[in-house]
Design an enzyme around this catalytic site. Structure first.
Site, mmCIF file in Angstrom:
data_model
loop_
_atom_site.group_PDB
_atom_site.id
_atom_site.type_symbol
_atom_site.label_atom_id
_atom_site.label_comp_id
_atom_site.label_asym_id
_atom_site.label_seq_id
_atom_site.Cartn_x
_atom_site.Cartn_y
_atom_site.Cartn_z
ATOM 1 N N ASP A 1 -7.246 4.393 10.580
ATOM 2 C CA ASP A 1 -7.374 3.938 9.189
ATOM 3 C C ASP A 1 -8.299 2.728 9.117
ATOM 4 O OD1 ASP A 1 -6.959 4.066 6.466
ATOM 5 O OD2 ASP A 1 -5.103 2.891 6.500
ATOM 6 N N LYS B 1 5.226 -6.836 8.380
ATOM 7 C CA LYS B 1 4.900 -5.549 7.745
ATOM 8 C C LYS B 1 6.091 -4.630 7.881
ATOM 9 C CE LYS B 1 0.965 -3.624 7.368
ATOM 10 N NZ LYS B 1 -0.332 -2.900 7.419
ATOM 11 N N GLY C 1 0.822 -1.210 0.000
ATOM 12 C CA GLY C 1 0.000 0.000 0.000
ATOM 13 C C GLY C 1 0.845 1.243 0.000
ATOM 14 N N GLY C 2 0.206 2.352 0.330
ATOM 15 C CA GLY C 2 0.908 3.626 0.279
ATOM 16 C C GLY C 2 1.869 3.845 1.415
ATOM 17 N N MET C 3 1.869 2.950 2.419
ATOM 18 C CA MET C 3 2.775 3.172 3.530
ATOM 19 C C MET C 3 3.561 1.936 3.940
ATOM 20 S SD MET C 3 0.010 3.502 6.635
ATOM 21 C CE MET C 3 -1.046 2.128 7.095
#
Length: 941
Positions: free
Chosen positions: A137, A39, A19-21
């Protein structure tokens, strides 16, 4: 990433997602012999030492969560490579799929399954929130559905870490996923657990309907909608969704965090309560549910409940001006309440405003409005060559019923005839220093000219200021402190004497003579005195009686105004009759109202205030200098009738052409007009810029607690209140205080959801419990005596409140007593007046003129005595804007934020049905006058 042991321990097997992060890999823990998920933050988010420390701190907090519905964090560490330091988390591996995948495969989940999944998510969130951890989120891709069907929430705390990283590294990216982001998160304001509940509301909407509340083509459009748009309830897209779920979802989607459920546990229990309730077969399709959510930019903290700060010790107002007893009328009120004898400043909400007092079915009108003058510099070209007659051909033609609302009925330049006006109301005064009724202000446009005036146009164009005696609408300099005007050549009084800048200054100075003119507006005194304590021209020691220091007349054609602080609304003040020129040699002081010297196209031939006024042409008026007035009739006759029924009969018979008070016909006449096509074709039903509202008094317990006020708000049905006051013919349901005729009006504002015709008794009872009155409380609802409709509104509210346990009795004092008491919070508290019904309009057409008097601490028209620094700061911000659209945007926020406070219940934007003779020409409703522009009228030959 290669297959070597990651962190010396984890065997990376495959990429699960990116994802974006972060990236997530399936891995094997060689030390403990178990499958895990690893992660890792993206390198660009992991290169700052402080950011890594924050990551470790948040990861440790997430690791402290121990709940079956939360993905367990096993480990946190950093791995160093030759190029980077990589922070990572090791998490429980969940064999299953994401909720996002389930939602895509089964668009519109079974309602009960969607609710059960949401309850599991909320249970997990409640556990985390109780330990001080906010997810930030929450979205379907962060919710995992295991192979056994259980629900697990992942990624606690990670969004907070990434948000910190963006602040440190300056990436400037918005954190979270746009479809599920709360308004406060988008605007980078303080985020707490209630932001997660907003995301849950978005997610449940998606599960129930197949789409998030605000879909859009780009992230920016979606984020804009979260802040500014009102969400549809799920039932609007899926008729099977019951109203109970609508209410829960819409509550979670409140723009204001304080109006969302108090906690994840409360929202979970509400949903579980619906699951446990018996289901009576198929749920019938329902109309879209209302949205009990405000749309503020500035949040309301849940602890918001400031101590009551009373306004400055009020000066008891004089009694409203009443019709003389000899007139046989029951005391019709024309003025609002005096704001005190000390100079006060409309820039700070202190000035004189007119409150519409509902003492008869025919409400006295005041200025309705659309913000139209551009803020800041208002320089416009000389319009000497443009007359009002030139504008007639450019107007849009209006026909039939409501033809005068947005167009002009029977446009014509034909001159001649006598305009016949009749009203039950007499003008309060024709002296510009004293007149303070809409009737007088409309008639004054025939007699008196000002430096600037409202343009002679229907619809929004009519709220624009245009030059009148001056060549422009003003040259602004010194950062908004100085306004300079130059007079046109050839402007004269009715005796042919030229009008000079000194005549204008003298006319303004007369308004300072409070011993003679204590019934008129105080705006010019408030703005121009500036500590001088100027006594007016009659006690002026200046040889020329022109000693007001803030107004200069360097020559006969120039006048300069110096303000002590910028005030963008100043040209509007100059458009009021009190700035009309008065020749000193013809000033008869308190007798001047009997024969004011005309500067407009008509002069007084005869005048008996309570009987008749006759105007004839002023042959010294030069139409070439006037871009406002058409002066088509040869004469104007105004008759004061013995009753409103007499006026209605004269209108329908043709004996009268128009009621210049524009107060609306009586109920029986209304029925007759609306039931006849021929009569209806000569009638208009128009919003007049007024709002009917209840104020909840912060001086009277328990309404000093905002939660008790919210209970009243959720119990009150604004549609039902409007219907009790006359229904659709009487007005439109109000969502906020600003009416549609004023800049900043928000058609979507509906803070507590009751405007759509529903109440929320469960939410009301919850607020009662929160404020310590679970079984309800007692209070008193008050409005002025004499109007059956306002009494019906009070009784309607009493019934609504009784349904949630609030017992309210009604009191109906006389209007003079009511409005003398309203500014005095001590008296209100002594009498126990908890809820008060009034009607309000502003003196000039801007949201500042409308809202400041109602909301600023210390203003006598702030009947609820709300003391709120946040609102004041917002209003000051709005006043500082030089762009009209930007200012309107802030005023929308002022309106919505004021609704959050719960002190005002606006429920009706007032309409009036008025009849016009078929022989009238150039009939249009002027948005700044709240009725027909009398000076524009002509008569068919």
């Amino acid at each position: 990433m290669d297959s070597a042991l990651f962190g010396g321990r984890y065997e990376i097997r495959e990429l699960l997602g990116s994802g974006g992060m972060a990236r997530v890999h399936l891995a094997y823990d060689t030390r403990l012999g178990r499958t895990v998920a690893v992660k890792t933050l993206l390198p660009e988010l992991a290169r700052d030492a402080e950011a890594r420390r924050r990551f470790a701190r948040e990861a440790r907090a997430a690791a402290g969560l121990n709940h079956p519905g939360i993905v367990t964090v096993h480990d946190q560490d950093e791995m160093r490579t030759d190029e980077d330091i990589v922070p990572y988390l090791v998490m429980e591996y969940v064999d299953g799929s994401t909720l996002a995948e389930l939602a895509r495969s089964q668009v519109r989940l079974d309602i009960e399954r969607a609710v059960r999944i949401t309850c599991d998510i909320l249970d997990a969130l409640a556990h985390a929130h109780a330990r001080g951890l906010v997810h930030r989120d929450v979205k379907p891709s962060n919710v995992l559905i295991t192979s056994t069907g259980s629900v697990k929430v992942a990624d606690f705390g990670i969004a907070r870490v990434v948000h910190s990283l963006t602040r440190i590294t300056g990436t400037g990216s918005a954190l979270g996923t746009p479809g599920y982001m709360s308004p406060e998160q988008i605007e980078d304001r303080e985020v707490d657990a209630r932001s997660d509940l907003y995301a849950v509301g978005c997610m449940l909407t998606e599960l129930l309907t197949g789409t998030v509340p605000f879909p859009g083509p780009t992230p920016l459009t979606v984020m804009y909608a979260h802040i500014h748009s009102t969400p549809e309830p799920p039932s609007a897209r899926n008729a099977a969704v019951p109203p109970e779920l609508d209410a829960i979802v819409i509550s979670a989607l409140s723009k204001n965090p304080a109006l969302r459920p108090r906690s994840a546990a409360v929202m979970r229990d509400d949903l579980n309560g619906w699951l446990a309730a018996p289901k009576g077969g198929a749920t019938p399709a329902l109309p879209p549910a209302p949205v009990p959510a405000p749309r503020p930019v500035v949040p309301l903290h849940p602890a918001y409940n400031p101590p009551h700060t009373p306004p400055h010790t009020p000066v008891p107002p004089p009694l409203p001006q009443l019709m003389p007893p000899a007139s046989g009328r029951p005391g019709d009120v024309y003025t609002s309440q005096q704001w005190g004898t000390a100079p006060v400043d409309p820039r700070r909400g202190k000035g004189r405003r007119r409150a519409l007092i509902a003492v008869s079915a025919a409400v006295v009108l005041t200025l309705g409005t659309v913000l139209a003058v551009r803020l800041g510099s208002s320089q416009r070209p000389d319009e000497n060559t443009v007359t009002a007659l030139d504008l007639i051909a450019k107007r849009t033609v209006g026909r039939g019923f409501d033809g005068a609302v947005n167009g002009t009925v029977n446009p014509s330049t034909a001159k001649g005839g006598t305009l016949k006006l009749m009203s039950y109301y007499a003008p309060d005064s024709l002296d510009p220093a004293r007149s303070y009724s809409p009737l007088a202000w409309n008639l004054d446009r025939l007699l008196l000219r000002k430096l600037v005036d409202f343009a002679p146009q229907p619809s929004g164009a009519g709220a624009e200021l245009a030059p009148d005696l001056a060549t422009t609408t003003g040259t602004v300099s010194d950062g908004g402190l100085t306004y300079t005007y130059t007079l046109k050549k050839g402007v004269t009084f009715e005796d042919g004497t030229g009008i000079t800048s000194k005549d204008i200054k003298y006319g303004i100075e007369r308004t300072f003579a409070t011993d003679l003119f204590n019934g008129g507006p105080t705006h010019l005194r408030d703005l121009l005195d500036q500590g001088q304590s100027y006594p007016g021209p009659y006690k002026d020691t200046d040889p020329d009686q022109l000693g007001l220091k803030s107004v200069l007349t360097p020559d006969d054609s120039t006048i300069v105004f110096h303000l002590d602080a910028p005030f963008a609304d100043f040209p509007y003040v100059l458009a009021l009759p009190m700035s009309s020129p008065v020749p000193k040699a013809k000033d008869t002081k308190d007798n001047y109202e009997k024969q004011p010297v005309a500067s407009g196209p008509y002069k007084i031939a005869s005048y008996d205030r309570d009987k008749k006024l006759r105007l004839v042409r002023n042959d010294k008026w030069d139409p070439a200098t006037d871009g406002i007035r058409t002066a088509l009739p040869d004469a104007v006759d105004f008759t004061v009738a013995a009753s409103s029924d007499v006026v209605d009969a004269a209108l329908l018979s043709g004996e009268a052409d128009l009621d210049p008070a524009q107060a609306g016909v009586q109920d029986a006449t209304r029925t007759k007009i609306l039931g006849s096509d021929s009569l209806k074709a000569n009638a208009d039903s128009a919003l007049i810029g007024a709002v009917r509202y209840f104020s909840l008094q912060t001086a009277v317990a328990p309404l000093n607690d905002y939660r008790c006020r919210w209970a009243v708000q959720y119990a009150a049905n604004r549609t039902a209140l409007r219907d009790a006051g006359g229904g659709k013919d009487a007005g439109d349901v109000a969502g906020g205080m600003l009416p549609p005729t004023v800049g900043g009006y928000d058609p979507h504002l509906n803070t507590y959801g009751t405007a759509a015709g529903r109440t929320y008794p469960d939410l009301a009872k919850r607020q009662l419990s929160d404020c310590g009155h679970a079984t309800g409380f007692s209070t008193t609802i008050v409005t002025a005596n004499g109007n059956p409709r306002t009494k019906a509104m009070v009784e309607n509210l009493r019934t609504q409140l009784a349904a949630v346990g609030i017992t309210a009795k009604a009191e109906y004092p006389e209007a003079a007593d009511l409005y003398a008491t309203l500014p005095d919070q001590k008296k209100i508290k002594e009498r126990g007046w908890g809820i008060i019904l009034t009607t309000w309009q502003s003196d000039w057409p801007t949201p500042a003129g409308f809202l400041r008097p109602l909301l600023l601490a210390g203003s006598p028209s702030n009947y609820a005595a709300l003391a709120d620094q946040q609102l004041k700061d917002l209003m000051d911000e709005a006043d500082a804007k030089t762009d009209r659209n930007s200012a309107d945007s802030v005023w929308r926020t002022v309106d919505s934020t004021s609704q959050d406070r719960g002190t005002l219940i606006p429920f009706m934007y007032v309409r009036q049905l008025n009849y016009r003779s078929a022989r009238l020409t150039n009939v249009y409703l002027h948005p700044a006058l709240g009725g027909v522009d009398i000076q524009a009228l002509g008569i068919k030959n």
